[in-house]
Design a protein around this motif. Sequence first.
Motif, short mmCIF file in Angstrom:
data_model
loop_
_atom_site.label_atom_id
_atom_site.label_comp_id
_atom_site.label_asym_id
_atom_site.label_seq_id
_atom_site.Cartn_x
_atom_site.Cartn_y
_atom_site.Cartn_z
N PHE A 1 32.08 -11.41 -42.77
CA PHE A 1 31.30 -11.65 -44.00
C PHE A 1 30.37 -10.70 -44.62
CE2 PHE A 1 32.11 -16.19 -42.56
CZ PHE A 1 32.59 -16.69 -43.67
N SER A 2 30.01 -9.77 -43.59
CA SER A 2 29.26 -8.70 -44.15
C SER A 2 29.99 -7.81 -44.90
CB SER A 2 28.50 -7.97 -42.76
OG SER A 2 27.84 -8.62 -42.07
N SER A 3 31.17 -7.34 -44.33
CA SER A 3 32.01 -6.32 -45.14
C SER A 3 32.57 -7.10 -46.30
CB SER A 3 33.12 -5.98 -44.16
OG SER A 3 33.77 -6.84 -43.79
N PHE A 4 33.08 -8.19 -46.36
CA PHE A 4 33.59 -9.02 -47.49
C PHE A 4 32.63 -9.03 -48.43
CE2 PHE A 4 35.07 -12.40 -49.94
CZ PHE A 4 36.27 -11.91 -50.38
N PHE B 1 23.10 -17.82 -39.73
CA PHE B 1 22.34 -18.97 -39.85
C PHE B 1 23.23 -20.23 -39.51
CE2 PHE B 1 21.03 -22.70 -42.18
CZ PHE B 1 19.87 -22.91 -41.85
N VAL B 2 24.57 -20.11 -39.92
CA VAL B 2 25.33 -21.29 -39.90
C VAL B 2 25.95 -21.16 -38.41
CG1 VAL B 2 27.65 -21.92 -40.37
CG2 VAL B 2 26.40 -21.35 -42.08
N GLN B 3 26.06 -20.09 -37.75
CA GLN B 3 26.46 -19.98 -36.32
C GLN B 3 25.41 -20.57 -35.39
OE1 GLN B 3 28.69 -16.75 -34.78
NE2 GLN B 3 29.16 -16.01 -36.85
N TYR B 4 24.21 -20.26 -35.70
CA TYR B 4 23.09 -20.61 -34.86
C TYR B 4 22.76 -21.94 -35.08
CZ TYR B 4 18.63 -20.45 -32.55
OH TYR B 4 17.54 -20.74 -31.61
N ASN B 5 22.79 -22.49 -36.26
CA ASN B 5 22.27 -24.00 -36.49
C ASN B 5 23.36 -24.84 -36.39
OD1 ASN B 5 19.08 -23.43 -36.78
ND2 ASN B 5 19.84 -22.36 -38.32
N ILE B 6 24.34 -24.71 -37.07
CA ILE B 6 25.20 -25.64 -37.24
C ILE B 6 26.31 -25.54 -36.06
CG2 ILE B 6 27.28 -26.42 -38.70
CD1 ILE B 6 25.41 -25.70 -41.11
N ASN B 7 26.61 -24.36 -35.75
CA ASN B 7 27.74 -24.32 -34.61
C ASN B 7 27.13 -24.30 -33.30
OD1 ASN B 7 29.84 -24.19 -36.74
ND2 ASN B 7 30.21 -21.85 -36.43
N SER C 1 43.60 -13.63 -47.24
CA SER C 1 44.32 -12.47 -46.75
C SER C 1 43.35 -11.75 -45.93
CB SER C 1 44.91 -11.50 -47.92
OG SER C 1 45.84 -12.36 -48.75
N VAL C 2 42.10 -11.22 -46.30
CA VAL C 2 41.47 -10.41 -45.67
C VAL C 2 40.75 -11.04 -44.21
CG1 VAL C 2 39.03 -8.89 -45.62
CG2 VAL C 2 40.62 -8.76 -47.41
N ARG C 3 40.58 -12.34 -44.35
CA ARG C 3 40.03 -13.36 -43.14
C ARG C 3 41.25 -13.28 -42.26
NH1 ARG C 3 38.90 -19.40 -42.98
NH2 ARG C 3 41.11 -19.41 -42.57
N GLU C 4 42.30 -13.34 -42.71
CA GLU C 4 43.57 -13.55 -41.55
C GLU C 4 43.53 -12.13 -40.75
OE1 GLU C 4 46.42 -15.23 -39.69
OE2 GLU C 4 45.08 -16.17 -41.25
N ILE C 5 43.57 -10.88 -41.68
CA ILE C 5 43.82 -9.83 -41.17
C ILE C 5 42.44 -9.29 -40.11
CG2 ILE C 5 43.46 -7.20 -41.66
CD1 ILE C 5 44.91 -7.68 -44.25
N PHE C 6 41.51 -9.87 -40.46
CA PHE C 6 40.24 -9.64 -39.65
C PHE C 6 40.52 -10.48 -37.91
CE2 PHE C 6 37.11 -7.40 -41.95
CZ PHE C 6 36.13 -7.21 -41.08
N TYR C 7 41.00 -11.74 -38.37
CA TYR C 7 41.13 -12.56 -37.24
C TYR C 7 42.44 -12.11 -36.45
CZ TYR C 7 37.07 -15.05 -38.12
OH TYR C 7 35.66 -15.28 -38.20
N LYS C 8 43.44 -11.95 -37.09
CA LYS C 8 44.76 -11.69 -36.27
C LYS C 8 44.99 -10.63 -35.52
CE LYS C 8 49.50 -11.94 -37.55
NZ LYS C 8 50.62 -12.38 -38.58
N ASP D 1 29.85 -15.09 -32.80
CA ASP D 1 31.13 -14.59 -33.17
C ASP D 1 30.64 -13.24 -33.99
OD1 ASP D 1 33.55 -13.77 -33.63
OD2 ASP D 1 34.28 -15.91 -34.56
N LYS D 2 30.83 -12.15 -33.43
CA LYS D 2 30.48 -10.97 -34.06
C LYS D 2 31.67 -10.52 -35.07
CE LYS D 2 27.68 -9.70 -29.96
NZ LYS D 2 27.95 -10.86 -29.42
N ARG D 3 32.79 -10.88 -34.70
CA ARG D 3 34.01 -10.54 -35.74
C ARG D 3 33.70 -11.24 -37.03
NH1 ARG D 3 40.15 -9.45 -34.90
NH2 ARG D 3 39.13 -8.27 -32.96
#
Length: 141
Positions: free
Chosen positions: A48-51, A26-32, A122-129, A41-43
């Motif tokens: 957010f799904s796995s966290f 919703f945020v990606q579609y409407n706000i971004n 920490s998890v977000r950094e791992i996901f994106y790095k 952004d599938k990553r």
Amino acid sequence: MMSLKRHPLLTACAAASLKGFTVDLFVQYNINERKTLQEIDKRRLAFFSSFGLVYVGATQFYLFTKLFPAIASSITASRTALKLFPAFASSKVKARTGQTIIMTGLDSFVHIPFVYLPIYYSVREIFYKYKLDDEAPPPPP
């Protein structure tokens, strides 16, 4: 259909994962303003799904249904607490109110700043790095 009361952990995990996925979509579609499937952004959706599944669903289920109530009930049952707050000893409702206040304090002042936020970032950094096809990072020196 399975009973939600018979499988509370599974229900919590599924609900948290679905919530993470739908809210981020919703945020990606409407706000971004990412209007096509290729722009989404599938990553980020996977993060957010796995966290939501692992931490918000499973870990917080344990914290809020097992650990925090045990800590709060032991604190409100202690003699020191009863001496400091004699009003909580007079009725079950007041004791329950005291436990709720203690659990809220544990969440707000211990869990969120010292556990949840460090794990989230920490998890977000791992996901994106690291890309999914990259090799594991080298060990620290």
